[in-house]
Design an enzyme around this catalytic site. Structure first.
Site, PDB file in Angstrom:
ATOM      1  N   CYS A   1       0.848  -1.202   0.000  1.00 27.26           N
ATOM      2  CA  CYS A   1       0.000   0.000   0.000  1.00 27.26           C
ATOM      3  C   CYS A   1       0.878   1.243   0.000  1.00 27.26           C
ATOM      4  CB  CYS A   1      -0.913   0.004   1.217  1.00 27.26           C
ATOM      5  SG  CYS A   1      -1.819   1.547   1.436  1.00 27.26           S
TER       6      CYS A   1
ATOM      7  N   CYS B   1       0.018   3.728   2.794  1.00 28.49           N
ATOM      8  CA  CYS B   1       0.531   3.267   4.093  1.00 28.49           C
ATOM      9  C   CYS B   1       2.045   3.477   4.191  1.00 28.49           C
ATOM     10  CB  CYS B   1       0.209   1.798   4.298  1.00 28.49           C
ATOM     11  SG  CYS B   1      -1.571   1.461   4.343  1.00 28.49           S
TER      12      CYS B   1
ATOM     13  N   ASP C   1      35.473  19.113 -17.629  1.00 30.35           N
ATOM     14  CA  ASP C   1      36.918  19.054 -17.482  1.00 30.35           C
ATOM     15  C   ASP C   1      37.463  18.664 -18.854  1.00 30.35           C
ATOM     16  OD1 ASP C   1      39.494  18.834 -16.254  1.00 30.35           O
ATOM     17  OD2 ASP C   1      39.216  16.664 -16.204  1.00 30.35           O
TER      18      ASP C   1
ATOM     19  N   ASP D   1      36.538  13.634 -14.101  1.00 28.76           N
ATOM     20  CA  ASP D   1      36.980  12.250 -13.939  1.00 28.76           C
ATOM     21  C   ASP D   1      36.641  11.669 -12.573  1.00 28.76           C
ATOM     22  OD1 ASP D   1      38.818  13.340 -12.205  1.00 28.76           O
ATOM     23  OD2 ASP D   1      40.497  13.203 -13.597  1.00 28.76           O
TER      24      ASP D   1
ATOM     25  N   ASP E   1      38.728  16.018  -9.680  1.00 29.22           N
ATOM     26  CA  ASP E   1      37.772  17.118  -9.722  1.00 29.22           C
ATOM     27  C   ASP E   1      36.738  17.050  -8.613  1.00 29.22           C
ATOM     28  OD1 ASP E   1      38.760  18.390 -12.163  1.00 29.22           O
ATOM     29  OD2 ASP E   1      38.049  16.603 -13.179  1.00 29.22           O
TER      30      ASP E   1
END
Length: 728
Positions: free
Chosen positions: A12, A15, A417, A619, A623
């Protein structure tokens, strides 16, 4: 601390929302999410663990007594965490329990069939009022008795506005005004609709699970001359495992013996097999296509690629999209409001409209009650997002939550990048330009020794060009200067190797057109300058090349509505601008230090519209600060990279930038399906409510507005599992 629990039997969605809301209010609970699609509870706590689990379990039992709550993942007991136990939960119980369930199903079918037979008999025969009532009442109790019992049980627990109560009230009301056949028919078609709805939900769950069916069932461990079959969780780093043709690679490792081709499509979405030979890495989840392989385990199961991918995809439902949170809140108010309107319709108009009959207006009110359940929305929307995430994983795109998938539909700016993202990251020394007093060999000697301890692609290209073994005893006092290069003592000489900023910082002058010495005044690549004992010695020119699909990716992004494509790189202006021109990028920022990339990203963030999103693609290792700062961080080439999987919101498991375009396509398709379901469900329900208030719709139409709409919405949500690609 995070804890996870399976909620077996959760069926449900309303619920599920109540369970989530109740557990969130517990003292010591920082965050709680109930993932209806995955049937899972995720808890973040800061209090007494045992007390919180007991209280959470009590809430679950109060709202849904039939749910089996079992702890999974870290902290679970061994039987609960084991694969066999999970398998039992998924596919059945003990042998005796299976017989019990089968007998129970036979009884249910017989009861339901008898109820239908009595209903049809009552429709055919024209009986007097009392026998007619008895016949239809018997049919009603046989067909809908369990619904009545659930409604009564839930009322005692304080759960009033659920579908069991609403359907019971509507059908009992039909009997009260003498509409016996309609009362039975509504309950009959409600039960049939519920069965179809449950079947559709379970099918969708199984389809999504099947997409990620990469968990190994066993591992063949080599013990001396014997091969022992064991559970993958029992293997240790350093163990040797034997993988036969057709078997999955159970754990990450290094190939020690044999040659074969590995099918990595379950990890990357790519159909082209990867060759595996001694010394190569074999990732768990790959399928051995041909030869016998002996692989040395490099990671235990919990740290393996397949384990991380499964965990990432299965927990994606814990990070909900804004529209999911909105629908959850909407459902809390929608049902009580419609029920209030039903009460108003039943009581007020007959009191003020001359000649109005209470039975007529009560019938109209019953239509409101039947159509007031919001299940169509509460089920189909998370199912759509879960399907989109599952479909993306099949194509090698790992999305950590539906919030990130949804955010991809609003992308305005994509920031890349350069090295390893748009370019191959495979560098080659293409120019050597020594100053008088130095030779080509001298430059390579000093540069290779200076870079001998670095694993950066540029350093590796220099080491490859030197092509000789390096004597580490000649290297002393190595100092890495962030954003500039390296200062080191080699053969008692001070050597500098880096960019122009390094020479400027050391006050070493260089010829402004030294590239002319190599006959190339317009060299467009990375330049590594060298100085020995304060004297400029020359430079090495190193070139990279674009990935095959980079140009097409930028074009497709612009066609998809991305208004701003940007590249941030620490490389020289000449190199950056050259790549920018070749790709057709809108802007290029060069010669940036790591902190300057973050600063530039923040400037770009300020330029986008309030609802727009900024994506950074890198990468995933070097970064990390920029990935964390962006709205959506996407790591490239995450195959086998723990750092990439940890750092980003989305991981592209191959090195192809075009996977970003595919991800956008999946996100847009998923959002379209979600929008369709919202418009369809609310539209149909709204029309039936209006027609019902005007007396032009009966409870048959109302049943369609409830279970019929939910069933259609679920079927539509299952389309999110299919492939979605933007046209390149």
């Amino acid at each position: 601390m995070e804890m996870q629990f399976s909620l077996e039997g959760l069926c449900c969605p309303v619920c599920a929302g109540k369970i989530e809301a109740g557990i969130r209010k517990l003292e010591g609970v920082h965050h709680a999410v109930v993932d209806f699609t995955a049937q899972k509870l995720i808890l973040e706590t800061g209090g007494n663990e045992e007390t919180i689990i007991a209280r959470a379990s009590s809430i679950v039992k109060k709202l849904e007594p039939d749910i089996v709550m079992t702890r999974i993942g870290p902290g679970a007991t061994k039987p609960e965490a084991s694969h066999d136990h999970a398998h039992t939960h998924d596919h059945g119980h003990s042998h005796g329990e299976e017989h019990h369930d089968a007998r129970e199903k036979v009884f249910d079918y017989a009861r339901f069939g008898l109820g239908i037979a009595l209903f049809i008999t009552g429709m055919i025969l024209h009986l007097s009022p009392v026998p007619e009532l008895a016949l239809f009442l018997a049919a009603y109790l046989l067909i809908g008795g369990e619904v009545l019992l659930r409604a009564l049980r839930n009322i005692t627990r304080g759960q009033i506005f659920d579908e069991n109560f609403l359907m019971s009230l509507a059908t009992v009301g039909a009997f009260a005004i003498g509409e016996y056949p309609e009362g039975v028919a509504v309950m009959l078609f409600y039960q049939i609709g519920e069965a179809f709805q449950d079947h559709a939900v379970n099918n969708s769950r199984r389809s999504i699970s099947a997409l990620m069916d990469i968990r190994p069932d066993y591992v063949n461990l080599k013990r001396g001359e014997e091969i022992v079959r064991a559970d993958p969780t029992e293997a240790l780093v350093g163990d040797l495992m034997v993988v036969k043709p057709g078997e999955k690679v159970p754990l990450d490792g290094l190939v020690r013996e044999g040659r074969s081709a590995l099918d990595t499509s379950a990890l990357t979405g790519e159909s082209m097999p990867r060759d595996a030979a001694p010394g190569d890495t074999a990732l768990s989840g790959s399928i051995n296509k041909s030869g016998l392989l002996v692989i040395q385990v490099s990671k235990v199961f919990g740290e393996s690629t397949v384990s991380k991918i499964l965990d990432l995809v299965q927990n994606a439902g814990s990070k909900k999209a804004p529209i999911e949170n909105f629908i959850t809140k909407f459902a809390r108010y929608y049902t009580p409001v419609v029920v209030g309107m039903a009460v108003f319709l039943a009581i007020v108009p007959p009191l003020f409209i001359p000649g109005a009959l209470f039975s007529d207006w009560i019938n109209r009110a019953l239509v409101f009650l039947v159509v007031s359940c919001p299940c169509a929305l509460v089920i189909s929307i998370p199912l759509s997002f879960f399907g989109g995430i599952g479909g993306a994983s099949r194509q090698g795109i790992l999305v950590k939550g539906s919030n990130y998938l949804d955010a991809l539909t609003k992308v305005e700016t994509v920031v890349f990048d350069k090295t390893g993202t748009l370019t191959k990251g495979v560098f080659t020394v293409t120019e050597i330009a020594p100053e008088p007093g130095f030779t080509n060999a001298d430059l390579l000697y000093y540069a290779a020794h200076a870079e001998s301890n670095s694993s950066h692609p540029i350093a590796i290209s220099i080491q490859r060009a030197y092509g000789q073994a390096m004597d580490q005893q000649k290297i002393k006092d190595l100092e890495e200067i962030a954003g500039q290069g390296i200062k080191v003592t080699i053969d008692s000489k001070t050597v500098l190797a880096g960019n122009s900023r390094l020479l400027e910082a050391e006050n070493i002058s260089r010829p402004t057109a030294s590239s002319q010495k190599a006959g190339n005044p317009h060299f467009e690549g990375t330049l590594v300058y060298l100085a020995v004992d304060g004297v400029y010695a020359g430079h090495l020119g190193i070139s990279d090349e674009l990935k095959q699909d980079s140009v097409e990716t930028i074009r497709a992004l612009k066609a998809a509505g991305v208004t701003n494509t940007v590249m941030l790189t620490g490389d020289t202006r000449a190199v950056g601008e050259k790549i920018g021109r070749e790709l057709g990028l809108d802007r290029v920022y060069t010669e940036l230090l790591p902190h300057q990339k973050v600063e530039q990203l923040e400037i770009l963030e300020g330029e986008k519209s309030p609802g727009g999103k900024l994506v950074f693609v890198g990468d995933g290792i070097n970064d990390a600060p920029v990935l964390a700062r962006s709205d959506i961080g996407i790591a490239m080439g995450g195959l086998g990279s723990d750092a990439a999987i940890e750092a980003a919101d989305i991981v592209l498991m191959t090195d192809e930038p075009s996977k970003l375009v595919t991800a956008l396509g999946i996100a847009k398709k998923t959002r379209t399906i979600v929008t369709q379901n919202i418009v369809f469900a609310l539209g149909v329900k709204g029309i039936i409510l209006v027609l019902g208030a005007l007396g032009m719709a009966n409870m048959w139409e109302a049943v369609f507005g409830d279970v019929g709409v939910a069933f259609i919405a679920i079927l539509n949500a299952s389309r999110a599992l299919g492939k979605a690609r933007l046209k390149h």
